[in-house]
Design an enzyme around this catalytic site. Structure first.
Site, PDB file in Angstrom:
ATOM      1  N   GLY A  45       7.584   6.200 -15.220  1.00 16.23           N
ATOM      2  CA  GLY A  45       6.926   4.888 -15.149  1.00 16.23           C
ATOM      3  C   GLY A  45       6.942   4.244 -13.775  1.00 16.23           C
ATOM      4  CG  ASP A 101       8.459   1.379 -15.920  1.00 11.76           C
ATOM      5  OD1 ASP A 101       9.660   1.209 -16.254  1.00 11.76           O
ATOM      6  OD2 ASP A 101       7.656   2.015 -16.626  1.00 11.76           O
ATOM      7  CG  ASP A 104      11.468  -3.863 -23.522  1.00 13.21           C
ATOM      8  OD1 ASP A 104      12.198  -4.441 -24.334  1.00 13.21           O
ATOM      9  OD2 ASP A 104      10.260  -3.711 -23.725  1.00 13.21           O
ATOM     10  CE  LYS A 132       7.612  -6.083 -22.298  1.00 16.77           C
ATOM     11  NZ  LYS A 132       7.364  -5.166 -23.442  1.00 16.77           N
ATOM     12  CG  PHE A 153       3.317  -2.009 -25.030  1.00 18.11           C
ATOM     13  CD1 PHE A 153       4.637  -1.591 -25.045  1.00 18.11           C
ATOM     14  CD2 PHE A 153       2.350  -1.126 -24.560  1.00 18.11           C
ATOM     15  CE1 PHE A 153       4.991  -0.326 -24.605  1.00 18.11           C
ATOM     16  CE2 PHE A 153       2.700   0.146 -24.120  1.00 18.11           C
ATOM     17  CZ  PHE A 153       4.030   0.540 -24.142  1.00 18.11           C
ATOM     18  CB  VAL A 154       2.279  -4.610 -19.706  1.00 15.86           C
ATOM     19  CG1 VAL A 154       2.112  -6.087 -20.004  1.00 15.86           C
ATOM     20  CG2 VAL A 154       3.729  -4.286 -19.373  1.00 15.86           C
ATOM     21  CG  ASP A 160       3.601   5.888 -20.669  1.00 14.25           C
ATOM     22  OD1 ASP A 160       4.635   5.245 -20.354  1.00 14.25           O
ATOM     23  OD2 ASP A 160       3.568   6.698 -21.617  1.00 14.25           O
ATOM     24  NE  ARG A 166       2.910   8.217 -16.959  1.00 14.21           N
ATOM     25  CZ  ARG A 166       3.982   7.714 -17.558  1.00 14.21           C
ATOM     26  NH1 ARG A 166       4.432   6.539 -17.213  1.00 14.21           N
ATOM     27  NH2 ARG A 166       4.593   8.371 -18.524  1.00 14.21           N
TER      28      ARG A 166
HETATM   29  P1  XMP Z   1      14.473  -0.499 -21.934  1.00 16.71           P
HETATM   30  O1  XMP Z   1      14.364  -1.125 -23.288  1.00 16.71           O
HETATM   31  O2  XMP Z   1      15.344   0.721 -21.917  1.00 16.71           O
HETATM   32  O3  XMP Z   1      13.003  -0.011 -21.673  1.00 16.71           O
HETATM   33  O4  XMP Z   1      14.811  -1.508 -20.866  1.00 16.71           O
HETATM   34  C1  XMP Z   1      12.592   0.450 -20.472  1.00 16.71           C
HETATM   35  C2  XMP Z   1      11.529   1.490 -20.667  1.00 16.71           C
HETATM   36  O5  XMP Z   1      10.759   1.266 -21.866  1.00 16.71           O
HETATM   37  C3  XMP Z   1       9.411   1.408 -21.609  1.00 16.71           C
HETATM   38  N1  XMP Z   1       8.734   0.109 -21.847  1.00 16.71           N
HETATM   39  C4  XMP Z   1       7.470  -0.123 -21.668  1.00 16.71           C
HETATM   40  N2  XMP Z   1       6.494   0.684 -21.247  1.00 16.71           N
HETATM   41  N3  XMP Z   1       4.959  -1.087 -21.419  1.00 16.71           N
HETATM   42  C5  XMP Z   1       5.240   0.198 -21.125  1.00 16.71           C
HETATM   43  O6  XMP Z   1       4.327   0.920 -20.717  1.00 16.71           O
HETATM   44  C6  XMP Z   1       5.876  -1.977 -21.850  1.00 16.71           C
HETATM   45  O7  XMP Z   1       5.565  -3.138 -22.115  1.00 16.71           O
HETATM   46  C7  XMP Z   1       7.200  -1.454 -21.981  1.00 16.71           C
HETATM   47  N4  XMP Z   1       8.354  -2.010 -22.367  1.00 16.71           N
HETATM   48  C8  XMP Z   1       9.277  -1.018 -22.264  1.00 16.71           C
HETATM   49  C9  XMP Z   1       9.301   1.849 -20.170  1.00 16.71           C
HETATM   50  O8  XMP Z   1       9.240   3.262 -20.131  1.00 16.71           O
HETATM   51  C10 XMP Z   1      10.552   1.389 -19.539  1.00 16.71           C
HETATM   52  O9  XMP Z   1      10.975   2.121 -18.402  1.00 16.71           O
END
Ligand code: XMP
Length: 180
Positions: A45, A101, A104, A132, A153-154, A160, A166
């Site tokens: 990402g 990237d 979350d 977030k 969700f972005v 992706d 991407r």
């Molecule tokens: P965590 O929950 O481990 O998540 O902090 C990080 C990874 O989850 C994916 N992720 C997203 N990917 N749009 C995406 O394309 C989103 O809104 C999103 N939220 C989480 C991403 O791979 C990130 O590195």
């Protein structure tokens, strides 16, 4: 692709401006130590963000690659995070910056940081383009954050859905009916 994006959340010119600013913030923190910096991107990402960010950094640096896997649902992060391929560089005594990237739930970065901390780097910091705040854990601090965003969700600019989008140059909100 265009028809799958509900709205643009962050247009490309704002991304570029902020990434340039982040590079300045990073340069200020590392200062004279910057020559020893090793950047560890969380793949895949972060690839577009990484490519732009490092071209704004005015000092020598290396990229250490490691591969992790995430078992997650379509658009929800979480699940198991596992180290698949170990880091290609020795980080002992070096300054390390992990680049991802989006923060979350923080599960991914937490796992990567835990893996790297045990190798006794001189310093270990983290950098994400997006965060977030509604979901990010309060007990996990990220030193460099590009944008705080709402809980949607972005995709785009490296992010992706099912490995698509991407290459979309802006950060956009994916139409929920595509994954509902
Ligand atoms: P965590 O929950 O481990 O998540 O902090 C990080 C990874 O989850 C994916 N992720 C997203 N990917 N749009 C995406 O394309 C989103 O809104 C999103 N939220 C989480 C991403 O791979 C990130 O590195």
């Amino acid at each position: 692709m265009k028809q799958d994006i509900e709205r643009i959340l962050i247009p490309r010119d704002r991304i570029q401006a902020r990434v340039r600013e982040m590079a300045r913030e990073i340069s200020e923190v590392y200062g004279d130590d910057s020559q020893g910096l090793i950047i560890v991107p969380v793949l895949a990402g972060s690839i577009i963000f990484l490519a732009d960010l490092i071209r704004f950094l005015p000092f020598k640096m290396k990229i250490g690659l490691m591969t992790i896997s995430r078992y997650r649902g379509a658009t929800t992060s979480g699940g198991e995070v596992r180290l698949v391929q170990d880091l290609t560089l020795d980080i002992h005594g070096r300054h390390v910056l992990v680049v991802d990237d989006i923060l979350d739930t923080g599960k991914t970065l937490r796992m990567v940081v835990e893996q790297l901390r045990g190798r006794q780097p001189a310093s270990l910091r983290t950098c994400v383009l997006l965060r977030k705040p509604a979901r990010a854990p309060k007990d996990f601090a990220v030193e460099f954050v590009g944008f705080d965003i709402e809980d949607v969700f972005v995709v785009g600019y490296g992010l992706d859905y099912g490995d698509h989008y991407r290459n979309w140059p802006d950060i956009g909100v994916l139409r929920p009916e595509l994954y509902a």
